[in-house]
Write a protein that holds these residues in place. Sequence first.
Motif, mmCIF file in Angstrom:
data_model
loop_
_atom_site.group_PDB
_atom_site.id
_atom_site.type_symbol
_atom_site.label_atom_id
_atom_site.label_comp_id
_atom_site.label_asym_id
_atom_site.label_seq_id
_atom_site.Cartn_x
_atom_site.Cartn_y
_atom_site.Cartn_z
ATOM 1 N N LEU A 29 11.345 -7.924 0.276
ATOM 2 C CA LEU A 29 11.380 -8.819 1.433
ATOM 3 C C LEU A 29 12.282 -8.274 2.532
ATOM 4 O O LEU A 29 11.978 -8.406 3.722
ATOM 5 C CB LEU A 29 11.830 -10.212 1.002
ATOM 6 C CG LEU A 29 10.956 -10.878 -0.064
ATOM 7 C CD1 LEU A 29 11.574 -12.196 -0.495
ATOM 8 C CD2 LEU A 29 9.533 -11.063 0.430
ATOM 9 N N LEU A 30 13.391 -7.652 2.146
ATOM 10 C CA LEU A 30 14.284 -7.040 3.130
ATOM 11 C C LEU A 30 13.586 -5.917 3.893
ATOM 12 O O LEU A 30 13.692 -5.820 5.116
ATOM 13 C CB LEU A 30 15.538 -6.493 2.447
ATOM 14 C CG LEU A 30 16.592 -7.513 2.061
ATOM 15 C CD1 LEU A 30 17.562 -6.923 1.041
ATOM 16 C CD2 LEU A 30 17.346 -8.003 3.293
ATOM 17 N N VAL A 31 12.868 -5.068 3.178
ATOM 18 C CA VAL A 31 12.169 -3.956 3.832
ATOM 19 C C VAL A 31 11.112 -4.496 4.790
ATOM 20 O O VAL A 31 10.998 -4.028 5.925
ATOM 21 C CB VAL A 31 11.549 -2.997 2.791
ATOM 22 C CG1 VAL A 31 10.656 -1.964 3.469
ATOM 23 C CG2 VAL A 31 12.649 -2.303 1.994
ATOM 24 N N LEU B 12 7.584 0.310 -9.556
ATOM 25 C CA LEU B 12 6.681 -0.276 -8.563
ATOM 26 C C LEU B 12 6.597 -1.787 -8.746
ATOM 27 O O LEU B 12 6.689 -2.537 -7.769
ATOM 28 C CB LEU B 12 5.296 0.354 -8.677
ATOM 29 C CG LEU B 12 4.248 -0.148 -7.707
ATOM 30 C CD1 LEU B 12 4.656 0.149 -6.262
ATOM 31 C CD2 LEU B 12 2.909 0.497 -8.006
ATOM 32 N N HIS B 13 6.471 -2.222 -9.978
ATOM 33 C CA HIS B 13 6.409 -3.663 -10.254
ATOM 34 C C HIS B 13 7.704 -4.348 -9.831
ATOM 35 O O HIS B 13 7.678 -5.410 -9.215
ATOM 36 C CB HIS B 13 6.128 -3.921 -11.730
ATOM 37 C CG HIS B 13 6.177 -5.374 -12.086
ATOM 38 N ND1 HIS B 13 5.217 -6.273 -11.660
ATOM 39 C CD2 HIS B 13 7.083 -6.083 -12.777
ATOM 40 C CE1 HIS B 13 5.544 -7.480 -12.088
ATOM 41 N NE2 HIS B 13 6.665 -7.391 -12.769
ATOM 42 N N GLU B 14 8.831 -3.723 -10.155
ATOM 43 C CA GLU B 14 10.125 -4.319 -9.807
ATOM 44 C C GLU B 14 10.265 -4.442 -8.287
ATOM 45 O O GLU B 14 10.749 -5.456 -7.785
ATOM 46 C CB GLU B 14 11.262 -3.471 -10.361
ATOM 47 C CG GLU B 14 12.629 -4.052 -10.078
ATOM 48 C CD GLU B 14 13.746 -3.186 -10.627
ATOM 49 O OE1 GLU B 14 14.872 -3.323 -10.114
ATOM 50 O OE2 GLU B 14 13.512 -2.383 -11.541
ATOM 51 N N PHE B 15 9.833 -3.425 -7.553
ATOM 52 C CA PHE B 15 9.963 -3.457 -6.096
ATOM 53 C C PHE B 15 9.046 -4.489 -5.459
ATOM 54 O O PHE B 15 9.445 -5.208 -4.549
ATOM 55 C CB PHE B 15 9.674 -2.075 -5.504
ATOM 56 C CG PHE B 15 9.716 -2.043 -4.012
ATOM 57 C CD1 PHE B 15 10.920 -2.217 -3.330
ATOM 58 C CD2 PHE B 15 8.563 -1.855 -3.271
ATOM 59 C CE1 PHE B 15 10.972 -2.198 -1.943
ATOM 60 C CE2 PHE B 15 8.602 -1.834 -1.886
ATOM 61 C CZ PHE B 15 9.804 -2.007 -1.216
ATOM 62 N N THR B 16 7.816 -4.582 -5.936
ATOM 63 C CA THR B 16 6.847 -5.464 -5.285
ATOM 64 C C THR B 16 6.874 -6.897 -5.807
ATOM 65 O O THR B 16 6.180 -7.750 -5.265
ATOM 66 C CB THR B 16 5.413 -4.906 -5.424
ATOM 67 O OG1 THR B 16 5.103 -4.733 -6.810
ATOM 68 C CG2 THR B 16 5.264 -3.587 -4.686
ATOM 69 N N GLU C 252 0.836 -1.213 0.000
ATOM 70 C CA GLU C 252 0.000 0.000 0.000
ATOM 71 C C GLU C 252 0.861 1.250 0.000
ATOM 72 O O GLU C 252 0.582 2.207 -0.728
ATOM 73 C CB GLU C 252 -0.934 -0.007 1.205
ATOM 74 C CG GLU C 252 -2.056 -0.993 1.114
ATOM 75 C CD GLU C 252 -2.883 -1.050 2.384
ATOM 76 O OE1 GLU C 252 -2.984 -0.016 3.092
ATOM 77 O OE2 GLU C 252 -3.428 -2.133 2.676
ATOM 78 N N TRP C 253 1.898 1.263 0.825
ATOM 79 C CA TRP C 253 2.789 2.421 0.863
ATOM 80 C C TRP C 253 3.432 2.641 -0.507
ATOM 81 O O TRP C 253 3.466 3.763 -1.013
ATOM 82 C CB TRP C 253 3.877 2.233 1.920
ATOM 83 C CG TRP C 253 4.906 3.309 1.838
ATOM 84 C CD1 TRP C 253 4.843 4.551 2.407
ATOM 85 C CD2 TRP C 253 6.126 3.256 1.085
ATOM 86 N NE1 TRP C 253 5.959 5.270 2.063
ATOM 87 C CE2 TRP C 253 6.764 4.507 1.251
ATOM 88 C CE3 TRP C 253 6.733 2.285 0.313
ATOM 89 C CZ2 TRP C 253 7.986 4.803 0.659
ATOM 90 C CZ3 TRP C 253 7.956 2.577 -0.289
ATOM 91 C CH2 TRP C 253 8.564 3.820 -0.106
ATOM 92 N N ALA C 254 3.941 1.577 -1.108
ATOM 93 C CA ALA C 254 4.613 1.691 -2.406
ATOM 94 C C ALA C 254 3.666 2.232 -3.472
ATOM 95 O O ALA C 254 4.046 3.091 -4.273
ATOM 96 C CB ALA C 254 5.191 0.343 -2.821
ATOM 97 N N ARG C 255 2.418 1.741 -3.469
ATOM 98 C CA ARG C 255 1.433 2.233 -4.448
ATOM 99 C C ARG C 255 1.074 3.697 -4.213
ATOM 100 O O ARG C 255 0.702 4.401 -5.138
ATOM 101 C CB ARG C 255 0.178 1.369 -4.419
ATOM 102 C CG ARG C 255 0.347 0.040 -5.124
ATOM 103 C CD ARG C 255 -0.985 -0.672 -5.335
ATOM 104 N NE ARG C 255 -1.678 -0.971 -4.099
ATOM 105 C CZ ARG C 255 -1.493 -2.060 -3.347
ATOM 106 N NH1 ARG C 255 -0.608 -2.959 -3.725
ATOM 107 N NH2 ARG C 255 -2.170 -2.242 -2.243
ATOM 108 N N SER C 256 1.184 4.178 -2.977
ATOM 109 C CA SER C 256 0.816 5.570 -2.669
ATOM 110 C C SER C 256 1.911 6.566 -3.044
ATOM 111 O O SER C 256 1.680 7.770 -3.031
ATOM 112 C CB SER C 256 0.491 5.713 -1.183
ATOM 113 O OG SER C 256 1.672 5.663 -0.399
ATOM 114 N N GLN C 257 3.076 6.077 -3.395
ATOM 115 C CA GLN C 257 4.189 6.945 -3.784
ATOM 116 C C GLN C 257 4.098 7.270 -5.269
ATOM 117 O O GLN C 257 3.330 6.681 -6.007
ATOM 118 C CB GLN C 257 5.525 6.264 -3.468
ATOM 119 C CG GLN C 257 5.685 5.861 -2.026
ATOM 120 C CD GLN C 257 5.521 7.008 -1.058
ATOM 121 O OE1 GLN C 257 6.237 7.989 -1.130
ATOM 122 N NE2 GLN C 257 4.565 6.876 -0.160
#
Length: 127
Positions: free
Chosen positions: A105-107, A94-98, A82-87
């Motif tokens: 996974l580290l975060v 976004l796709h690469e991060f999620t 949710e946080w990533a999508r709100s940025q």
Amino acid sequence: MYLVDSNVLIEAKNRYYAFDIAPGFWEWLERAHRAGRVFSIEKVEEELLRGDDELAKWAQGHHSFFRQLDQRTTQYFSRLSEWARSQNFRPAALHEFTAEVADYLLVAFAAAHSCTLVTNEVPVKPP
């Protein structure tokens, strides 16, 4: 507690703390791990084992350095997504991060276990 990203270990091996130049760094890392101060996760181990070098051999011999994800970590997945999508991230970023990659996974693991995440990742400003 410090949670280490693969890029930190790779950069150390390639540049500043090569095994043959600075074995003391790797010895310190092992001592710090045994003292419960530094570690990583299995996804990082998987990344390192893909290599055919001293770092892959090091990872093979230090399996306990890499922790499994746990339920506490997975509880952070939806909040992190949710946080990533709100940025204001580009869809590809976004796709690469999620995606099922180590960074996400580290975060989540760091948040779940109150760890300081050690990484060489830096934000990239959009063009």
